[in-house]
Design a protein around this motif. Structure first.
Motif, short mmCIF file in Angstrom:
data_model
loop_
_atom_site.label_atom_id
_atom_site.label_comp_id
_atom_site.label_asym_id
_atom_site.label_seq_id
_atom_site.Cartn_x
_atom_site.Cartn_y
_atom_site.Cartn_z
N GLY A 502 8.58 -6.31 -11.19
CA GLY A 502 8.85 -4.96 -10.70
C GLY A 502 9.03 -4.96 -9.19
N ASN A 503 8.10 -5.65 -8.46
CA ASN A 503 8.19 -5.73 -6.99
C ASN A 503 9.49 -6.42 -6.57
N ALA A 504 9.79 -7.57 -7.26
CA ALA A 504 10.99 -8.34 -6.91
C ALA A 504 12.22 -7.45 -7.02
N LEU A 505 12.26 -6.62 -8.09
CA LEU A 505 13.41 -5.73 -8.29
C LEU A 505 13.41 -4.62 -7.24
N LYS A 506 12.21 -4.06 -7.01
CA LYS A 506 12.08 -2.92 -6.12
C LYS A 506 12.44 -3.28 -4.67
N TYR A 507 12.02 -4.50 -4.25
CA TYR A 507 12.19 -4.88 -2.83
C TYR A 507 13.47 -5.72 -2.60
N SER A 508 14.43 -5.73 -3.58
CA SER A 508 15.72 -6.41 -3.33
C SER A 508 16.85 -5.42 -3.63
N ALA A 530 11.34 -15.13 -8.41
CA ALA A 530 11.95 -15.30 -7.08
C ALA A 530 12.99 -14.22 -6.83
N ASP A 531 12.98 -13.69 -5.58
CA ASP A 531 14.00 -12.70 -5.23
C ASP A 531 14.58 -13.01 -3.86
N GLN A 532 15.68 -12.36 -3.54
CA GLN A 532 16.27 -12.53 -2.20
C GLN A 532 16.27 -11.18 -1.51
N GLY A 533 15.10 -10.56 -1.51
CA GLY A 533 14.97 -9.20 -0.98
C GLY A 533 14.51 -9.16 0.46
N ILE A 534 13.70 -8.12 0.77
CA ILE A 534 13.35 -7.86 2.18
C ILE A 534 12.31 -8.86 2.72
N GLY A 535 11.62 -9.56 1.81
CA GLY A 535 10.60 -10.53 2.25
C GLY A 535 9.37 -9.86 2.84
N ILE A 536 8.39 -10.68 3.16
CA ILE A 536 7.11 -10.12 3.67
C ILE A 536 6.85 -10.66 5.08
N PRO A 537 6.65 -9.80 6.05
CA PRO A 537 6.37 -10.28 7.42
C PRO A 537 5.10 -11.15 7.43
N HIS A 549 -2.92 -2.15 0.38
CA HIS A 549 -2.24 -2.70 1.55
C HIS A 549 -0.74 -2.81 1.27
N ARG A 550 0.06 -2.25 2.15
CA ARG A 550 1.51 -2.35 2.02
C ARG A 550 2.06 -2.93 3.32
N ALA A 551 3.07 -3.81 3.18
CA ALA A 551 3.63 -4.45 4.37
C ALA A 551 4.35 -3.41 5.25
N THR A 552 4.55 -3.80 6.52
CA THR A 552 5.12 -2.84 7.48
C THR A 552 6.61 -2.61 7.27
N GLN A 558 9.19 3.37 -2.51
CA GLN A 558 7.95 3.91 -3.08
C GLN A 558 6.99 2.80 -3.49
N GLY A 559 5.70 3.07 -3.41
CA GLY A 559 4.72 2.06 -3.85
C GLY A 559 3.30 2.56 -3.65
N THR A 560 2.36 1.90 -4.34
CA THR A 560 0.95 2.30 -4.27
C THR A 560 0.08 1.30 -3.51
N GLY A 561 0.55 0.06 -3.46
CA GLY A 561 -0.28 -0.97 -2.81
C GLY A 561 -1.38 -1.50 -3.72
N ILE A 562 -1.34 -1.17 -5.03
CA ILE A 562 -2.39 -1.74 -5.90
C ILE A 562 -1.83 -2.77 -6.89
N LEU A 564 -0.24 -5.76 -6.55
CA LEU A 564 -0.60 -7.17 -6.35
C LEU A 564 -2.10 -7.39 -6.55
N ASN A 565 -2.88 -6.39 -6.16
CA ASN A 565 -4.33 -6.48 -6.35
C ASN A 565 -4.65 -6.59 -7.84
N ILE A 566 -3.93 -5.78 -8.64
CA ILE A 566 -4.12 -5.82 -10.09
C ILE A 566 -3.69 -7.19 -10.64
#
Ligand code: ADP
Length: 606
Positions: A502-508, A530-537, A549-552, A558-562, A564-566
């Motif tokens: 879901g994240n890979a799709l959401k952030y690419s 693996a995705d070719q999206g925005i990446g993580i600083p 926690h959500r990256a800058t 949209q996102g909740t930040g939970i 990856l924790n889950i």
């Protein structure tokens, strides 16, 4: 000296006489004997010599003589007539002796006798040459101490003082010393004439004559009854104190201001595994945890300043090397303290490890509760915010369908229904996550493995996600034989893969496909997303798995930040590992390794 019997002129003197009188032999010859006599004695001397001459006898007289230096001395002077055939003169032979030394010695003895007779202690002399060592002398002190007069005591063995109390261990020591003729000191229970008991500290010394033979024993008796009674009282109170201290469950110790222990109750064995005897002489500080020693020093300082009791807690080491918590109530002891006595501190120490643990647990529980409360607040605001978007979508599509159903093309209608479906699915997923998160917080999650065909499972999962992210493409590469089955916990795996894919799709961007690979590596199932999206600083990577926690660089996505924790919690439950590599602007790769050959203790058929 030879003296003229008529006029007492000295005719001849031997060198000793000349020496004693301080003249030369020649000087003496010519002097009169009367000139040498003390004037006070002259008449008496004359009478004496006249009597010697008249009675032709030998006799002696004590008179004082005056030598040339004027220092008169007492002398014993004897005189006798010399036979008349010796010459025309009648002559007297005079011999004399200086009595100063002898008088001085006898004066000394008299003085000593007076001293001995009058000392407060008892002084006795026993004759060692007679059987049973009878007393030959007892002084006044002895008579006062025992109540026996000299008459009653002299001639008897000292033994009568013991009465019938004959079984005293110290008597053995006394007998041995008397037998061997050596000095000794014993403490005996003796009885006065009136039958009362007194403690007699007896000092015995042997006396030997010039030939080294044992002749007497001198005994000195000291009445130590008061001292003995005080000692008995002290021992009794010490015993009672000890008994009292030993009946208490707490450890009682007495120590000086340098923390040197001088008394410990028997609780030391149970509490610290050290006997009270071993505790004595130890430094209390040495038993303490190094971090707690400074507090003890400060406590002693405070106690010395004010007398009130004070409480301190510290850790002490047990013989097994572990530390436990103790509470010590300390008080300065001032009773019976004389000036100059060291200050003593009495401490009542109890093991408070359980209480400390309970306190610690309460503190942790409070902290956890606070954390949960904060989490709840964050959670509620996050969830309400996240729900609003799909709900708004549903509402607008539904409104449009309701109001304009006759004007909308069939294609548009289907699109609106798809929108509603996708929004519902997204809300469903969100609810799923929320439920998982709250159950994970309450430690209510369990592992339930069941055999599944990974091909079927994964395709179903990706299909569902495609509905939420329409227009995106997922490439699957399943390196497992078709139809192969593995033991997996579908529910937990859903949470992991739905979040990662879901994240890979959401952030690419939609045009960049996401690749999902599955393989078996070292007996583990290995999933790669693996995705070719925005990446993580870089700066965000360390905290990526923290809840909320959500990256800058997420922008308006949209996102909740939970999520990856889950995913991480689910991986941990399955005893697997989750890793990622990411570069901002390039893309991210998440890898999950899950062991599948774990003994399936918690497996339930699903
Ligand atoms: P969110 O609901 O915000 O996506 P997650 O816990 O799933 O929460 O992820 C935490 C954060 O990690 C995201 O907010 C995002 O910043 C970052 N992140 C996770 N996966 C990716 C990815 N594939 N690409 C870029 N950033 C990601």
């Amino acid at each position: 000296m030879v003296v003229d019997a008529d006029n007492y002129a000295i005719l001849k003197a031997n060198p000793v006489a000349a020496d004693l009188l301080g003249y030369s032999g020649q000087e003496l010859a010519g002097l009169s004997l009367m000139e040498l006599a003390d004037p006070e004695n002259q008449q008496r001397l004359q009478d004496f010599l006249a009597r010697i001459r008249a009675e032709q006898m030998l006799d002696r007289i004590t008179c004082s003589l005056c030598p040339s230096d004027g220092f008169r001395f007492p002398s014993e002077l004897s005189a006798q007539m010399l036979p008349s055939s010796c010459g025309k003169h009648q002559m007297l032979l005079i011999t004399f002796q200086d009595l100063s030394e002898r008088i001085r010695a006898s004066e000394d003895i008299a003085l000593r006798n007076i001293a001995i007779a009058n000392v407060h202690s008892g002084v006795t002399i026993a004759d060692a040459r007679q059987p049973d060592l009878p007393l030959i002398y007892v002084n006044k002190g002895f008579q006062e101490m025992t109540g026996y007069s000299a008459k009653e005591a002299v001639g008897r063995s000292c033994r009568f003082l013991q009465g019938v109390d004959r079984k005293q261990p110290q008597l053995e020591e006394l007998r041995a010393a008397l037998r061997e003729g050596r000095a000794c000191v014993v403490r005996l229970r003796n009885y006065r004439k009136d039958g009362t008991l007194f403690f007699n500290e007896l000092h015995i010394s042997p006396v030997r004559n010039d030939a080294g033979e044992l002749t007497h024993f001198v005994g000195i008796q000291l009445d130590v009854t008061e001292r003995e009674r005080a000692r008995e009282r002290l021992t009794l109170s010490e015993t009672r104190y000890r008994q009292l201290a030993n009946t208490v469950d707490d450890l009682i110790i007495r120590r000086d201001a340098d923390d040197i222990i001088e008394f410990a109750s028997s609780a030391s064995i149970r509490m610290l595994g050290i006997s009270p005897q071993q505790m004595v002489g130890m430094n209390l500080k040495a038993l303490l945890h190094p971090e707690d020693r400074a507090a003890l020093t400060a406590q002693v300082k405070r106690i010395l300043q004010s007398e009130g009791p004070r409480t301190i807690t510290f850790r002490m080491r047990l013989p097994n090397g572990l530390y436990r918590w103790f509470e010590s109530r300390d008080r300065l002891v001032t009773d019976d303290q004389e000036d100059g006595d060291p200050a003593l501190i009495v401490s009542v120490i109890r093991d408070v490890t359980l209480r400390k643990r309970a306190e610690e647990e309460t503190r942790r529980a409070l902290e956890k509760e606070k954390e949960i409360n904060e989490l709840k607040t964050a959670f509620i605001s996050m969830v309400s915010h996240e729900f609003r978007t799909p709900m708004t979508g549903i509402q607008s599509s539904a409104t449009l369908l309701r109001k304009f159903s006759d004007k909308l093309t069939e294609e548009k209608k289907v699109q609106h229904l798809k929108n509603i479906d996708s929004a519902l699915k997204r809300m469903n997923r969100l609810l799923d996550d929320v439920l998982f998160f709250s159950r994970a917080e309450a430690d209510k999650l369990q592992v339930n493995r069941a055999e599944r065909d990974i091909h079927n499972y994964l395709h179903g999962l990706i299909e569902g996600l495609s509905l939420i992210y329409p227009g995106h493409q997922v490439i699957t590469d399943i390196k497992l034989p078709k139809g192969s089955r593995h033991l997996i916990d579908e529910h937990l795996l859903n949470h992991i893969l739905q979040n990662l894919i879901g994240n890979a799709l959401k952030y690419s961007p939609p045009e960049q496909p996401v690749t999902v690979t599955v393989e078996v590596s070292d007996g583990d199932l290995l999933f790669t997303v693996a995705d070719q999206g925005i990446g993580i600083p870089d700066a965000d990577q360390a905290k990526l798995f923290d809840a909320f926690h959500r990256a800058t660089n997420v922008g308006t996505i949209q996102g909740t930040g939970i999520g990856l924790n889950i995913a991480q919690r689910a991986v941990e439950l399955l005893q697997g590992r989750i890793m990622f590599e990411s570069k901002q602007g390039v893309g991210s790769t998440f890898t999950v390794r899950i062991p599948v050959d774990i003994p399936n203790t918690q497996t339930q058929s699903s």
